[in-house]
Design a protein around this motif. Structure first.
Motif: not given
Length: 347
Positions: A229-248
């Motif tokens: 969707k972004l022809p002029d953008v060249r993604p090089k690295h994507i990082k995603r952090i998932d917080l959870g589940p919170f075990h309690n």
């Protein structure tokens, strides 16, 4: 997207809510310190990670104040695969604060309420009624909580120059609260830009991220959607952090870590305030490029690496020992040994 409160529950008492809020606040603060200590984020990523966590803590504290003395409504907590408040609570909070001026106009004057409190306590020698305490907490809530700091379903960070050590020109962050999991996610993307000025394209980038990268999905699918969707953008690295589940103690999911903790609490091997937090990092990197389309509509796309998946668990020392005994297969598959955090001590 249809959102329902079916995966959430109301806790049994106001005392349990006090207990719950202290736990969540404590665990998120411990998480911020540990993520920095363990170098799970770069120095720049850590700045944004802390900001998103601060928004989350601010919002949950606002919920605490809002519901503190409200006998009719209670905050709903997702107990199935999250441990955090149900997404609808954030939406209600945001919408409620958009009408704050209407509510403030209807609230009693502070000095009048103070006079009533003093009369009740000093002259009548009786505790202040719950409805009066609710009025007081409402004044605090509507006059001090800022709508702009509420953790929304999608929170956009700014485009900045990437660190010199990065393999791209620019870096952008964003966060979202996935409505199916009822958990917060924090994302970073490093990218090059083929146009003249990235600032002129920033609104397009923001719009695409909000529509394409606002929920949990396979990371390579997210990367391809952004790239297409972004022809002029060249993604090089994507990082995603998932917080959870919170075990309690409040959790009711099928997670093995949750079950190990609940069974040990039930048998009084560990105290009620025992907890662990799962934490996942997924990353993809672009290796090479390929072209698609005809002569007049040719577009360059990135070829993505396999998704690098790293699982972590944060827990106090006693809980780490317990999990090694009860769930050794999970512990042995973590990216690094369970990360020790402080015990929560309740009076």
């Amino acid at each position: 997207m249809i959102v329902t409160p079916l995966d959430s529950a109301v806790l049994d008492s106001k005392e349990q809510y006090i207990f719950y809020h202290k736990k969540v606040d404590f665990v998120l603060k411990e998480l911020i310190v540990s993520v920095q200590k363990e170098n799970l984020c770069t120095s720049k990523e850590l700045i944004f990670f802390k900001q998103y966590c601060d928004l989350l803590m601010y919002s949950i504290e606002a919920m605490r104040v809002k519901y503190m003395y409200d006998e009719e409504d209670n905050m709903k907590v997702d107990l199935t695969d999250s441990g955090f408040p149900n997404y609808l609570e954030f939406r209600y909070l945001f919408n409620d604060l958009s009408l704050r001026h209407n509510y403030i106009a209807k609230l009693k004057d502070v000095s009048e309420l103070q006079e009533e409190f003093l009369n009740q306590l000093l002259h009548k020698k009786q505790p202040v009624r719950k409805d009066k305490l609710f009025q007081a907490s409402s004044i605090v809530y509507y006059t001090s909580v800022e709508q702009k700091y509420i953790f929304n379903r999608f929170v956009q960070g700014k485009i900045i120059e990437a660190p010199e050590t990065a393999s791209a020109q620019f870096m952008i962050s964003w966060s979202f609260y996935d409505v199916s999991h009822n958990r917060p996610f924090i994302c970073f993307m490093y990218f090059d830009y083929d146009g003249k000025n990235v600032e002129s394209c920033k609104n397009d980038i923001y719009d695409v991220l909000k529509s394409t990268a606002d929920r949990d999905m396979n990371l390579d699918t997210m990367a391809y959607g952004i790239d297409r969707k972004l022809p002029d953008v060249r993604p090089k690295h994507i990082k995603r952090i998932d917080l959870g589940p919170f075990h309690n103690v409040f959790a009711k999911d099928e997670n093995e870590i949750t079950h190990a903790i609940l069974k040990s609490i039930a048998s009084k091997e560990i105290p009620l305030e025992s907890y662990a937090l799962s934490f996942k990092i997924h990353e993809v990197f672009s290796g090479s490029e390929f072209e698609e389309g005809g002569y007049f509509s040719k577009q360059v796309f990135q070829k993505w690496s396999d998704i690098i998946k790293q699982d972590y668990v944060f827990a106090p020392h006693r809980i780490i020992q317990l999990l090694y005994n009860k769930t050794p297969e999970i512990m042995n598959k973590l990216a690094k040994p369970p990360i020790e955090v402080a015990n929560l001590k309740m009076n």
